[in-house]
Structure formats: C-alpha cells, structure tokens
Write a protein that holds these residues in place. Sequence first.
Motif, PDB file in Angstrom:
ATOM      1  N   GLY A 276       0.785  -1.195   0.171  1.00 45.03           N
ATOM      2  CA  GLY A 276       0.029   0.128   0.061  1.00 45.03           C
ATOM      3  C   GLY A 276       0.911   1.183  -0.012  1.00 45.03           C
ATOM      4  O   GLY A 276       0.919   1.832  -0.896  1.00 45.03           O
ATOM      5  N   TYR A 277       1.482   1.572   1.100  1.00 42.69           N
ATOM      6  CA  TYR A 277       2.111   2.916   1.321  1.00 42.69           C
ATOM      7  C   TYR A 277       3.287   2.982   0.281  1.00 42.69           C
ATOM      8  O   TYR A 277       3.224   4.144  -0.209  1.00 42.69           O
ATOM      9  CB  TYR A 277       2.597   3.049   2.577  1.00 42.69           C
ATOM     10  N   ARG A 278       4.020   2.095   0.151  1.00 44.85           N
ATOM     11  CA  ARG A 278       5.206   2.295  -0.955  1.00 44.85           C
ATOM     12  C   ARG A 278       4.928   2.411  -2.307  1.00 44.85           C
ATOM     13  O   ARG A 278       5.776   3.173  -3.009  1.00 44.85           O
ATOM     14  CB  ARG A 278       6.209   0.931  -0.449  1.00 44.85           C
ATOM     15  N   ILE A 279       3.867   1.652  -2.741  1.00 46.59           N
ATOM     16  CA  ILE A 279       3.299   1.879  -3.975  1.00 46.59           C
ATOM     17  C   ILE A 279       2.772   3.304  -4.241  1.00 46.59           C
ATOM     18  O   ILE A 279       3.045   4.134  -5.225  1.00 46.59           O
ATOM     19  CB  ILE A 279       2.442   0.749  -4.560  1.00 46.59           C
ATOM     20  N   VAL A 280       2.027   3.874  -3.362  1.00 45.49           N
ATOM     21  CA  VAL A 280       1.282   5.009  -3.382  1.00 45.49           C
ATOM     22  C   VAL A 280       2.325   6.224  -3.473  1.00 45.49           C
ATOM     23  O   VAL A 280       2.416   7.094  -4.213  1.00 45.49           O
ATOM     24  CB  VAL A 280       0.122   5.136  -2.380  1.00 45.49           C
ATOM     25  N   VAL A 281       3.318   5.924  -2.231  1.00 47.69           N
ATOM     26  CA  VAL A 281       4.262   6.922  -2.342  1.00 47.69           C
ATOM     27  C   VAL A 281       5.287   7.011  -3.346  1.00 47.69           C
ATOM     28  O   VAL A 281       5.558   8.022  -3.981  1.00 47.69           O
ATOM     29  CB  VAL A 281       5.421   6.640  -0.887  1.00 47.69           C
ATOM     30  N   GLY A 282       5.547   5.910  -4.086  1.00 52.73           N
ATOM     31  CA  GLY A 282       6.264   5.837  -5.438  1.00 52.73           C
ATOM     32  C   GLY A 282       5.511   6.580  -6.386  1.00 52.73           C
ATOM     33  O   GLY A 282       6.163   7.307  -7.101  1.00 52.73           O
ATOM     34  N   VAL A 283       4.071   6.449  -6.711  1.00 51.26           N
ATOM     35  CA  VAL A 283       3.743   7.239  -7.648  1.00 51.26           C
ATOM     36  C   VAL A 283       3.469   8.769  -7.306  1.00 51.26           C
ATOM     37  O   VAL A 283       3.695   9.519  -8.253  1.00 51.26           O
ATOM     38  CB  VAL A 283       1.974   6.723  -7.659  1.00 51.26           C
TER      39      VAL A 283
ATOM     40  N   GLY B 123      10.647   6.193   1.961  1.00 55.10           N
ATOM     41  CA  GLY B 123       9.958   4.877   2.091  1.00 55.10           C
ATOM     42  C   GLY B 123       9.138   4.147   0.854  1.00 55.10           C
ATOM     43  O   GLY B 123       8.664   3.362   0.985  1.00 55.10           O
ATOM     44  N   GLY B 124       9.166   4.939  -0.388  1.00 56.86           N
ATOM     45  CA  GLY B 124       8.348   4.562  -1.249  1.00 56.86           C
ATOM     46  C   GLY B 124       9.294   3.806  -2.220  1.00 56.86           C
ATOM     47  O   GLY B 124      10.692   3.613  -2.071  1.00 56.86           O
ATOM     48  N   TYR B 125       8.549   3.262  -3.272  1.00 60.73           N
ATOM     49  CA  TYR B 125       9.257   2.359  -4.527  1.00 60.73           C
ATOM     50  C   TYR B 125      10.010   3.367  -5.235  1.00 60.73           C
ATOM     51  O   TYR B 125       9.256   4.007  -6.314  1.00 60.73           O
ATOM     52  CB  TYR B 125       8.451   1.354  -4.942  1.00 60.73           C
ATOM     53  N   GLY B 126      11.210   3.517  -5.136  1.00 61.72           N
ATOM     54  CA  GLY B 126      11.875   4.317  -6.223  1.00 61.72           C
ATOM     55  C   GLY B 126      11.609   4.004  -7.851  1.00 61.72           C
ATOM     56  O   GLY B 126      11.585   4.759  -8.700  1.00 61.72           O
ATOM     57  N   PHE B 127      11.829   2.700  -7.996  1.00 67.23           N
ATOM     58  CA  PHE B 127      11.518   2.069  -9.299  1.00 67.23           C
ATOM     59  C   PHE B 127      10.285   2.545 -10.003  1.00 67.23           C
ATOM     60  O   PHE B 127      10.038   3.260 -11.129  1.00 67.23           O
ATOM     61  CB  PHE B 127      11.488   0.622  -9.441  1.00 67.23           C
ATOM     62  N   ILE B 128       9.085   2.720  -9.362  1.00 70.50           N
ATOM     63  CA  ILE B 128       7.991   3.078  -9.669  1.00 70.50           C
ATOM     64  C   ILE B 128       8.010   4.653 -10.078  1.00 70.50           C
ATOM     65  O   ILE B 128       7.587   5.297 -11.043  1.00 70.50           O
ATOM     66  CB  ILE B 128       6.655   2.929  -8.803  1.00 70.50           C
TER      67      ILE B 128
END
Length: 420
Positions: free
Chosen positions: A211-218, A265-270
């Motif tokens: 949840g959190y990491r995908i949203v933060v990445g976007v 804390g997000g996904y940098g790749f996204i």
Amino acid sequence: MVLELYNIGLVVVGIALFGVAVLPRFVSDRAISLPIFFVVLGLLAFGLPIGLPPPDPLEQGTTTEHLSEIGVIVALMGVGLKIDRLPGLRAWASTWRLLAITMPLSIVGAALLGWWLGLVVPTAILLGACIAPTDPVLASEVQVRGPGMGTEEESLEEAAGKQDEVRFALTSEAGLNDGLAFPFTNMAIAIALFGLAPGNWVGAWLLVDFGYRIVVGVVVGVVLGYLTARAVFATEPDTPVAESVQGLEAIAGTLLVYGATEIVGGYGFIAVFVAALMIRNYERSHEYNRSLHEVSEFAEQVMMALIMLFFGGAIAGGLLEPLTLPALVAAVVIVFVVRPLAGLVGFLGFDRDPVERATIAFFGVRGIGSFYYLAYGLNHAAFPGADLLWAIVGAVVLISIVVHGITATPAVRWLEARAS
C-alpha cells in the motif's frame, strides 16, 4: 600485481565501452543483440588465465545489488521518456493485463517450479519474485523506438496508434513491473524472517509494502517529475556549455527522484518511471525530449555493457555450477512455458490480433531486474539454497538473452511487414 590487475581491468572495460560505441553499427539490423557480445566478453576476460578474479554475486551481494539497481533506474527513465502514448485505462489496457494477470501468474508458476525442485517456501517465492519483472535494459529491440511520434495536437487514439501494440505493451510492462515486483520480494523476505504464519507479517506487508510504498512511489514520481519537467523546459540551452550538457537532466532527475523516494520509504523504481512519463508529457512536441532520451539511452547502454560483462565473468567463475538437470529444466520452462502461457492467459478476451498477443506473451525478457531483486532479497534475509537460486536465475537470464536476442529483430520486422 594489484597495479597489473587494475590495468587489465581498464583494458577490459575499455573494450566493453568501445563495443557500446561501435557494435550497433554492425548488429542493429541482424538477428543478434548486444548483450550476447558482452556476456561472451566477460566469459573470455574472466575465464582466460590473465589474472582477473571473477565476480561472485553471493560474496559481493551489496555491490551486485547497487550496480544492478543503477542499471535498472537509468533504464526506467529511458523507457518512460520514449513512450508517446498518453496514460489511460483504455489506452494502456494491454499493460494493465500484463501487470494484473500475467505477472502474478508468472510469479506463481516460477514459485511452484522452485517448490518442485525442493526449495523451501520463502526461497521459492523469492525465485518467483526475481523472474517476475521483464527487463527494460535487455529488451530494446522490442521496445518503442523513441520520443517524437506524438504531438500536443493529436488525440489519444492518434498518438496511441503510432506506437504499435507489441512494442508499446512490452515497453510499458518493463517500465512498471520492475517496481511492482517489490511487494512479492518483500513477501519472501517477511516469510524468511517471521515464518509462514500470516499473522506474523501479512498485515504490515499489505499496509506498507503493498500500500504505502506503491502510493508514495506514484505520488513522488508525479510531483518530482512535474517539477523536473518545469525546470528542464523553462529555458533553452543557448550557450556552448549549456549545449554541451544537453539532456544531462535525465540522469540528474533519475538519481534525484529515486533517492528522494527511497528516503521517504516509497518504491523508487515506480517513481522514476512515473517521473519520466511526466517529463515526456509536459512538452510532448518539444525537440529537447530527444536530447533527454539520447543521454538516458547512452547511460543505459553503458550500464548494460558493464553488468553483462560481470555476468559473463560470474559464469566463468562458476555461477551456474550448482545447476542440476531438474533446475535447468525449470529455467527452460520459465522462459518457454511459464511466461508465454501466463501472457496468453492475460490477453484472453483482448481485442487484438492473436499473433500480436502471442508475440507479447513470448518476449518476456529477463535480465538485470532479476539480478537486483535476487541480490536485494539475499541481502535482507537468509534463504536456504541461495547458490542454487543464483544458478537458476542466471540460467533464466542467459537463456533469455540468447533466445530473445536472436529472435527479437526478425519477429518485430515480420510483424511490421505483416501490418503494412
């Protein structure tokens, strides 16, 4: 002796970079891909008795993780910068199918093969997560060619139609599934650390990793991509120095977006891929888009050459020695059965030419992203059978490089001729 090894290393890297510059002139129209050359160069450089110690991804896990990490994020920026099709549910329907159906099925299929080989559950899941992402670096032959097709005046349908579905689907899939493989890698790590009981990890995994990491990445990708685009297109390079560094913002933006996203804390790749899409669509008809893409693609090719060089060296050093006959069979099945079958299932009911659907399903190129996730997983938890896992993933990537590299150019040319 150390100085001699240093000089030998300079010669090998120099040959690799020379190959990046020269080889495209000879092989771009032939049924062979550049990564094959650099793997062979690595096999020779580290296999011949000239003193170079072969790289060992198990012993050099941190180096492997970070080197492959840089290779992936540079490629993700390049992928995003060359997609002309505007984001949307309908326009990106093939992408969503590949992400929502094909990717999970591929993970399950590979994990079941790992379990069949006798790998414990977390190791089998890590295998599935490692082979989940298709590679944005090694699949350049089947990707869209570059920015410049779409203009601000075009409708969504017109812009979408100019980048054929096979190239677009494989490009956009590679751009997004590198980030979306992270939750499954983290699932394997959580099970390795806390056990199979879901109560020990599933809540935090769903809330944070899924949840959190995908949203933060976007979100970070959108915000920083927009700010980067404003800075890039605010002025024109009108001095000799400014013109000499045209497009360097692509590399700067890649590092900035990735680092900032990982810090929170997000996904940098996204985030990097989303930011690249924001930059590409900020001024769609601006000629500076091409400069950004060219610099990004140059850095991507350099990283590809180095990583494939070290991959060949690791093979020379015994990376594939733990590979048993059943494990080799599993690697072949992953490439020739799991991905194609999952791709075909993902496109059931999709209103496209069956030949196009089959081509997209087949070209699930595996590569540097798989190296990254495997190194990342092994650096964050203990997984039994790590040497066999590296051998299987290495075999999958090697098979993919050879098979997809040889067939990509003829397949895409045949499709284009057929369409015309």
